[in-house]
Design an enzyme around this catalytic site. Structure first.
Site, PDB file in Angstrom:
ATOM      1  N   ALA A 154      87.337 -62.861  50.675  1.00 51.70           N
ATOM      2  CA  ALA A 154      86.547 -61.625  50.638  1.00 51.70           C
ATOM      3  C   ALA A 154      87.126 -60.636  49.639  1.00 51.70           C
ATOM      4  O   ALA A 154      86.381 -59.984  48.881  1.00 51.70           O
ATOM      5  CB  ALA A 154      86.494 -61.006  52.032  1.00 51.70           C
ATOM      6  N   TYR A 155      88.438 -60.521  49.606  1.00 52.14           N
ATOM      7  CA  TYR A 155      89.083 -59.607  48.655  1.00 52.14           C
ATOM      8  C   TYR A 155      88.831 -60.066  47.224  1.00 52.14           C
ATOM      9  O   TYR A 155      88.445 -59.264  46.352  1.00 52.14           O
ATOM     10  CB  TYR A 155      90.579 -59.539  48.942  1.00 52.14           C
TER      11      TYR A 155
END
Length: 246
Positions: A154-155
């Protein structure tokens, strides 16, 4: 065109600690007046401003939600009133919430999207409207986008969006004499990065680059200094700043 470092004005989002503070202090040492943005920790921002002014530089602390258009409009207004204009915007502000994709809390995904993507977009939008000729926008990406560490999906996705934004914006500013680049650090020895990691994990990460150490905030700030000042022929690039890991 304002390319004299002693007359340039820089805004550093997330400038109160870690890499952001190192960037703010380096740009001030280069002769730029610096607006040190913070979201919630006024004490650390004031400490950064004090460190800069004690060293003979010019700095002020400014605050606001980077993802809020009204906040950023007011913040840019404040910087222009104080210093007379803006030449450099450095988007170091961001958050990193780690989890395997399967178990990721979608609220965490939304939080990273709001800060890392929308925040960079909102600040960059104000920058495009305000920067003087000879200016520079420096976004912050991550080497994890290529390293593909587990739990970073996600990052890394949020920073992949920053990469795309950077490359497109550089082309949109044709004829404006404003450069747009991104710095993509690798593992860097900040308090946030080191927190929660055991010594073996840190040692393994430090051995990854051929230089066999973790990056330091000052290493990253050095690259930002180049992009924010003399690097007028570097534009539309993602600069992987990780000691040679990739």
């Amino acid at each position: 065109m304002n390319t004299d470092s002693n007359n340039r004005v820089a805004l550093v989002t997330g400038g109160s600690g870690g890499i952001g503070r190192a960037v703010a202090e380096r740009l001030a040492a280069d002769g730029q007046s610096v607006a040190v943005h913070y979201a919630g920790n006024k004490v650390r921002a004031d400490e950064t401003v004090a460190a800069i002014t004690d060293a003979g530089g010019r700095a002020i602390a400014v605050t606001g939600d980077i993802a809020d258009e009204a906040d950023m409009t007011a913040l840019f207004d404040q910087v222009e009133r104080e210093f007379g204009g803006i030449d450099v915007v450095v988007n170091t502000a961001g958050i990193m919430l780690l989890s395997p994709l399967e178990s990721l809390d979608l609220d965490d995904l939304d939080r990273m999207h709001r800060t890392n993507i929308r925040g960079t977009f909102v600040v960059s939008q104000q920058a495009v409207r305000r920067l003087r000729a000879g200016g520079a926008i420096v976004n912050f990406s991550t080497s994890v986008a290529k390293l593909q560490f587990p739990s970073y999906s996600a990052y890394a996705a949020s920073k992949g969006a920053v990469n795309a934004m950077t490359l497109v914006l550089a082309r949109e500013l044709r004829g404006r004499d404003i450069t747009v680049n991104a710095v993509a650090p690798g593992p860097t020895a900040t308090d946030l990065f080191l927190d929660g990691k055991d010594e073996a994990t840190i040692d393994n990460l430090a051995k990854m680059p051929p230089l066999e150490r973790l990056g330091r905030p000052e290493d990253i700030a050095e690259v930002v200094s180049f992009l924010a000042g003399p690097a007028r022929w570097v534009n539309g690039q993602i600069i992987y700043t990780n000691g040679g890991i990739i």
